[in-house]
Design an enzyme around this catalytic site. Structure first.
Site, PDB file in Angstrom:
ATOM      1  N   HIS B  56      -4.579   6.181  36.053  1.00 31.23           N
ATOM      2  CA  HIS B  56      -5.331   5.749  34.877  1.00 31.23           C
ATOM      3  C   HIS B  56      -4.719   6.277  33.587  1.00 31.23           C
ATOM      4  O   HIS B  56      -5.373   6.291  32.547  1.00 31.23           O
ATOM      5  CB  HIS B  56      -6.776   6.232  34.970  1.00 31.23           C
ATOM      6  CG  HIS B  56      -7.484   5.812  36.214  1.00 31.23           C
ATOM      7  ND1 HIS B  56      -7.739   4.489  36.500  1.00 31.23           N
ATOM      8  CD2 HIS B  56      -7.968   6.524  37.267  1.00 31.23           C
ATOM      9  CE1 HIS B  56      -8.373   4.409  37.672  1.00 31.23           C
ATOM     10  NE2 HIS B  56      -8.505   5.623  38.157  1.00 31.23           N
ATOM     11  N   HIS B 218     -11.066   0.258  39.490  1.00 32.89           N
ATOM     12  CA  HIS B 218     -10.388   0.175  40.784  1.00 32.89           C
ATOM     13  C   HIS B 218     -10.676  -1.174  41.421  1.00 32.89           C
ATOM     14  O   HIS B 218     -10.543  -1.342  42.623  1.00 32.89           O
ATOM     15  CB  HIS B 218     -10.852   1.283  41.720  1.00 32.89           C
ATOM     16  CG  HIS B 218     -10.976   2.615  41.067  1.00 32.89           C
ATOM     17  ND1 HIS B 218     -12.133   3.067  40.499  1.00 32.89           N
ATOM     18  CD2 HIS B 218     -10.057   3.575  40.858  1.00 32.89           C
ATOM     19  CE1 HIS B 218     -11.934   4.269  39.973  1.00 32.89           C
ATOM     20  NE2 HIS B 218     -10.689   4.594  40.169  1.00 32.89           N
TER      21      HIS B 218
END
Ligand SMILES: Nc1ncnc2c1ncn2[C@@H]1O[C@H](COP(=O)(O)OP(=O)(O)O)[C@@H](O)[C@H]1O
Ligand SMILES: Nc1ncnc2c1ncn2[C@@H]1O[C@H](COP(=O)(O)OP(=O)(O)O)[C@@H](O)[C@H]1O
Ligand SMILES: [Mg+2]
Ligand SMILES: [Mg+2]
Ligand SMILES: [Mg+2]
Ligand SMILES: [Mg+2]
Lengths: 212, 332, 332, 212
Positions: B56, B218
């Site tokens: 991320h 995700h």
């Protein structure tokens, strides 16, 4: 019937072996509706524990405690705390025992499930580990109540765990990655319930091998 | 998969090594390879910690820095850090005034943080937590505890880090970080899936010509899948979800607007979306006091973007304005 | 094409509007919608200008800011700004001490800058230019005038902007920016093509499983196409091209190392590549004095990365170290 | 034969129309080995000029100068300076003339080419605008030397421009985007040489319509 807590090593080794042998299989199942890393995650934790153990002896409860700590401290994700908690709570429930009886084993599983329920919201029918663990526990408790012998109970537990695992095929995932798929997760077995079944079966076989 | 990799299973170690090597003026190691800490030692402050899965970037390591987080727990790709990593981050951040652990609402992180806090307690360390759940698309307001944390986490770190920098005590830092979360709503739109390096093919599907409103970082399911819209329509849709949520936003309110790219969307397009969202919000009488546009909390090579609106007041504004210096957020 | 757009032909106007709206603390308009200027008015400095096609954000507008460029000419997507835009940027940047136009070596930019400089001269404005040609992969050293400018441009802006900030006169700013270019070598590897929004399909081809060594930011042909390598191999290959070029780099030399993402490559992977490249360079005895990792000069949604090595000395080091504040480069 | 410089309007309008009508076609050709924007780029510049002109009259040279300025100042890229320079240099070469003769037109084209050569490295054979412009210029110069009449010369120029344009099919691109393709650019006509041919033909037709 019972086994000596001191004879933990062969049981733990069986569990490590079983996870290691099923690394690819668990990855493939997770790949169908998850991200395919369940085999890798589990293998990493169990093999690390196996290496740490080396040639040492261990009691069953110490072994579960150590394995739980390794999972918790090395693999992270959800599997670390989930299996870590299950094993550590199981260990706690029988830490000072010399012998593990069928009744005691039932208490251990109950403690493991209670620990799990303390950290996850999943319950039976949600297509997770819980769907393997709960029928396994119930079978052991029933066998214990009915006065069955330990080995028979373990064999019944293996069947129950397998049935539980297979039952996840008909479930819709509510937690974890597979929940993304909703209805489309139907028809595929849950990876976590599969690893849980593999581990419980190996544990049962290990226990049988040291049964007195 | 066209990517820059050695061993996909080792990517976290390798990219963490690169991060530490590139920014010695901001971050340094701890005893745990899965926890890093900032080089800024302010002995009189509450420690601020976050952590989460990797993949991320700039989150989460990019928010380690001056007046931001003091230490970060690092997980595998898209997988929570271990409880041990959180614990070691707590220890690195602690200056004897306690630790505020500000993190995102994902089940793995919840479990590991909970365990780490318990372990910390045994060692005599006080840790309090704030769980960011800014993603208005991830559950209805009645089930806010199910909402994910997305780019609103950046605002939480900014406010929490600034609060600690003012010398506030742990309860006050927690109160302010929680206030930042409570005043923040986000929503994202996914345009393409992402590919986990160890897997090698897309993690889930978003059909070309469609977009997934409310997708998680995700690939968690969103509110709905619909046909690809123009930037103006996307902005309006997102603003409507935020304005329709339970945070009262009225004409005259001052807000910050953050547009976050999911990784592979060109920056040009983020600015375009920012412009459209800002226009929508201003039409409703809101005043944009502060703006952030960029990649803050990404999902590797996912395309798409989220917008984050925070309702400001005289308490939050100076904290948002405070200078900070991390790889992912530099402000003066 | 999964992108955030309204009218693809209007993307430059719209994203420029968003950029100006998001960063009023750094940039503002000029009379020409295709030129922006920084809000920092230092009346006693040489003006520094750059410009180029759009679609490379943060380049070029992100390098407008304090101690960086004073004004930027903005072109269409992948197309040089007009001569008029350059001229208007010159005028915005000029403080009566002349203007240094620092830009990249592309035929369109060359033509438009040349015309703009001529037009400026007629209006009594002195403009001198430095053309960045850092891409060692784009032509042999004997044909350096054919080499493209890639991420080394960032170093040129940094040094040029810092030189102007010291109060240096035009010739000195030009000398130092030129020195930065002369001491800089870059090379990129392309992993995927990019898609121009108005076209809607990839601009050129890079076959999956292959990589294009030396590809240009608009898909200009590179040195060779070969099989996809590991990050370590890519780094070694790139370092070898740079070390094998005509810039003498010897053990003990201090350098800066910049790793630039082409847009869609996850930041994790840029750090991984940075780590590998740094290791290669350090093995050869070079000392990394300063590091930059991120997306600086992108090609929309292209995957891939470039590395840029600048040989430093006592003149360049303090200029590189000087604080700066632009959207694309913040340093303190 | 000659035409009045003051009668520029119909000539410029023909050029604007031709580019506008061929916007799609030019885009398609550029799409084969370039990025497909040539039609859009050219159309934007020419139409903007047309709108600015509105209902006004213009001399041919003023018109070329204004068109060149619009291209230079509005479309950027390479086409702005390339066509901008060609038209502005052509205009400069005849700015004060009352009449445009064949000889004068030859001088204008020569000035346009010289200006172009001042800013680009491309020469004949490189698969660019140059491959249309050079044969067109040579034909006009030859016709002028041979004393042919203006209209005949223009018709010959149209043929030469077309042949030049078609000849780019057998060339390998050395400049611009198509150069990426190397040998693979063979077989496809160059977009710039195509627009140049379209513009020269329209210019010729416009000039014929005001020929005296
Ligand atoms: N929140 C949860 N509660 C209970 N079980 C879960 C939860 N999340 C995931 N699981 C279990 O974990 C399994 C997947 O584990 P694994 O693949 O190792 O982790 P991840 O989903 O992070 O990739 C699922 O099959 C499911 O049984
Ligand atoms: N450096 C150059 N020298 C001469 N002609 C060029 C050059 N670059 C491009 N061209 C011409 O421009 C044409 C393409 O124009 P256009 O599509 O409008 O611009 P771009 O290539 O920037 O998309 C090519 O077909 C070629 O004839
Ligand atoms: Mg996973
Ligand atoms: Mg998984
Ligand atoms: Mg173009
Ligand atoms: Mg083109």
């Amino acid at each position: 019937m019972k086994f000596k807590n001191a004879n933990g090593r062969p049981i733990l080794l069986k569990m490590v072996e079983a996870v290691h042998e099923n690394k690819q299989y668990l990855g493939d199942i997770d790949g169908l509706i998850g991200d395919g890393d369940h085999g890798m995650n589990m293998n990493k934790g169990f093999v690390t524990y196996g290496e740490r153990l080396g040639d040492d002896e261990t009691t069953f409860t110490e072994g579960l405690e150590d394995l739980g700590m390794v999972l918790l401290n090395e693999i992270g994700g959800s599997m670390g705390p989930i299996y870590g908690t299950i094993f550590m709570e199981m260990a706690d429930a029988a830490m000072d025992e010399e012998d593990i009886t069928l009744e005691k084993f039932g208490e251990m599983l109950q403690a493991g499930l209670d620990g799990l329920y303390g950290i996850v919201d999943a319950r039976p029918g949600d297509k997770t580990i819980v769907d393997t663990l709960v029928p396994a526990l119930e079978t052991i408790q029933a066998a214990s109540a009915e006065g069955k012998d330990f080995v028979t109970a373990l064999d019944e537990m293996k069947d129950a765990a397998e049935k539980g695992m297979l039952s996840t095929k008909d479930m819709v995932a509510k937690y974890g990655r597979a929940s993304r798929l909703g209805e489309r997760s139907l028809g595929v077995q849950d990876a976590g319930s599969t690893s849980c079944c593999i581990i419980l079966k190996a544990m049962a076989d290990g226990m049988k091998s040291v049964m007195e | 998969m066209q990517r820059i990799l050695n061993d996909p299973d080792n990517i976290v170690n390798e990219s963490t090594a690169g991060f530490l090597r590139a920014h010695p003026d901001i971050v340094t190691t701890t005893a745990n390879p899965r926890a890093i800490q900032s080089v800024f030692n302010h002995d009189d402050r509450v420690g601020v910690v976050t952590g989460g899965g990797s993949g991320h970037k700039p989150a989460f390591v990019g928010f380690c820095g001056e007046n931001l987080c003091d230490a970060i727990a690092i997980g595998e790709i898209c997988s929570s850090p271990t409880a041990q990593a959180f614990l070691d981050a707590f220890k690195a951040a602690d200056r004897g005034k306690g630790v505020a652990c500000l993190y995102g609402n994902y089940s793995g992180d919840n479990m590991n943080v909970k365990m780490a806090v318990r372990m910390a307690k045994k060692e005599g360390l006080t840790v309090k937590t704030v769980v960011c759940n800014d993603d208005a698309a991830s559950a209805p307001p009645e089930e806010k505890n199910k909402r994910r944390g997305i780019a609103g986490e950046v605002i939480m770190y900014k406010i929490g880090g600034a609060a600690a920098a003012t010398g506030a005590d742990l309860d006050e830092v927690i109160r302010l970080a929680q206030k930042a979360v409570d005043q923040t709503r986000s929503i994202g739109i996914g345009l393409t899936p992402c590919t986990l390096p160890a897997v090698g093919h897309p993690n889930f599907e978003i059909k070309p010509g469609t977009m997934e409103v409310g997708v998680g970082p995700h690939g968690e399911p969103g509110m709905e899948v619909c046909e690809l819209e123009t930037a103006a329509q996307m902005a309006e849709r997102m603003v409507n979800v935020i304005m329709g949520d339970d945070l009262p936003l009225e004409a005259g309110d001052e807000i910050s607007l953050l547009v976050n790219g999911m990784g592979a969307t060109p920056l040009n397009e983020l600015y375009l979306l920012f412009d459209e969202a800002a226009k929508c919000l201003e039409e409703k009488g809101l005043k944009i006091y502060k703006s952030y546009v960029g990649n803050f909390l990404t999902s590797m090579d996912m395309m798409g973007a989220s917008i984050t609106v925070t309702k400001l007041d005289d308490e939050l504004k100076p904290l948002l304005d405070m200078p900070c210096y991390g790889m992912g957020l530099k402000q003066r």
